[in-house]
Scaffold this motif. Structure first.
Motif, PDB file in Angstrom:
ATOM      1  N   GLY A  32       0.684  -5.513 -12.540  1.00 29.77           N
ATOM      2  CA  GLY A  32       0.526  -4.224 -11.886  1.00 29.77           C
ATOM      3  C   GLY A  32      -0.627  -4.205 -10.900  1.00 29.77           C
ATOM      4  N   VAL A  33      -1.750  -4.799 -11.284  1.00 29.92           N
ATOM      5  CA  VAL A  33      -2.910  -4.869 -10.379  1.00 29.92           C
ATOM      6  C   VAL A  33      -2.580  -5.723  -9.155  1.00 29.92           C
ATOM      7  N   ALA A  34      -1.906  -6.849  -9.371  1.00 29.36           N
ATOM      8  CA  ALA A  34      -1.542  -7.723  -8.250  1.00 29.36           C
ATOM      9  C   ALA A  34      -0.583  -7.007  -7.294  1.00 29.36           C
ATOM     10  N   PHE A  35       0.381  -6.266  -7.835  1.00 33.95           N
ATOM     11  CA  PHE A  35       1.321  -5.535  -6.995  1.00 33.95           C
ATOM     12  C   PHE A  35       0.598  -4.450  -6.192  1.00 33.95           C
ATOM     13  N   LEU A  37      -2.591  -4.484  -5.258  1.00 37.95           N
ATOM     14  CA  LEU A  37      -3.381  -5.147  -4.220  1.00 37.95           C
ATOM     15  C   LEU A  37      -2.506  -5.671  -3.087  1.00 37.95           C
ATOM     16  N   TYR A  38      -1.322  -6.182  -3.431  1.00 42.87           N
ATOM     17  CA  TYR A  38      -0.379  -6.631  -2.394  1.00 42.87           C
ATOM     18  C   TYR A  38       0.000  -5.472  -1.477  1.00 42.87           C
ATOM     19  N   ASN A  39       0.310  -4.320  -2.050  1.00 43.69           N
ATOM     20  CA  ASN A  39       0.678  -3.161  -1.228  1.00 43.69           C
ATOM     21  C   ASN A  39      -0.489  -2.671  -0.392  1.00 43.69           C
ATOM     22  N   GLN A  40      -1.707  -2.717  -0.934  1.00 46.51           N
ATOM     23  CA  GLN A  40      -2.877  -2.330  -0.149  1.00 46.51           C
ATOM     24  C   GLN A  40      -3.078  -3.278   1.029  1.00 46.51           C
ATOM     25  N   ALA A  41      -2.906  -4.571   0.779  1.00 44.01           N
ATOM     26  CA  ALA A  41      -3.042  -5.559   1.862  1.00 44.01           C
ATOM     27  C   ALA A  41      -1.964  -5.345   2.918  1.00 44.01           C
ATOM     28  N   ALA A  42      -0.744  -5.043   2.499  1.00 39.67           N
ATOM     29  CA  ALA A  42       0.338  -4.792   3.452  1.00 39.67           C
ATOM     30  C   ALA A  42       0.026  -3.583   4.323  1.00 39.67           C
ATOM     31  N   CYS A  43      -0.512  -2.530   3.725  1.00 44.14           N
ATOM     32  CA  CYS A  43      -0.890  -1.345   4.508  1.00 44.14           C
ATOM     33  C   CYS A  43      -2.009  -1.667   5.493  1.00 44.14           C
ATOM     34  N   ALA A  44      -2.961  -2.490   5.078  1.00 44.50           N
ATOM     35  CA  ALA A  44      -4.056  -2.878   5.978  1.00 44.50           C
ATOM     36  C   ALA A  44      -3.524  -3.687   7.158  1.00 44.50           C
TER      37      ALA A  44
END
Length: 115
Positions: A32-35, A37-44
């Protein structure tokens, strides 16, 4: 036999008391944490590049992920898989060369400052 018990008395992945769920909880939390962080990176990334660049980078990410897991797990690649990887790589190179030679190159510049 008990619910969840396999032939021979072995207990399956989840026994009647739900112990399997508790054993998998740390993995689920890390996932869940990795997912997240992945979505946060994608938004960035989306904030800093155009949608077409993001789509191409996402496709390249998938190709790299598939290739690296195939190497890690030692699974072979069929000729069809290799052809797909080659088409993806050639398409990525063509995209980069087209964007680099475009009049303003705006697709490759950040839309917001990186800092």
């Amino acid at each position: 036999t008990e619910p969840g018990a396999a032939a021979g008395g072995a207990v399956g992945p989840v026994d009647a008391a739900g112990a399997g769920v508790l054993e998998d909880l740390p993995v689920a939390l890390v996932n869940g944490v990795a997912f997240f962080l992945y979505n946060q990176a994608a938004c960035a990334v989306i904030d800093r590049v155009s949608m077409s660049v993001h789509a191409v980078l996402n496709s390249v990410r998938r190709g790299v992920l598939i290739a690296s897991t195939a190497v890690y797990f030692g699974s072979g690649a069929s000729p069809t898989n290799l052809l797909g990887a080659m088409v993806s790589t050639v398409g990525f190179v063509f995209f980069l060369s087209e964007k680099a030679s475009s009049a303003d190159g705006s697709c490759l510049r950040p839309t917001r400052p990186l800092v």
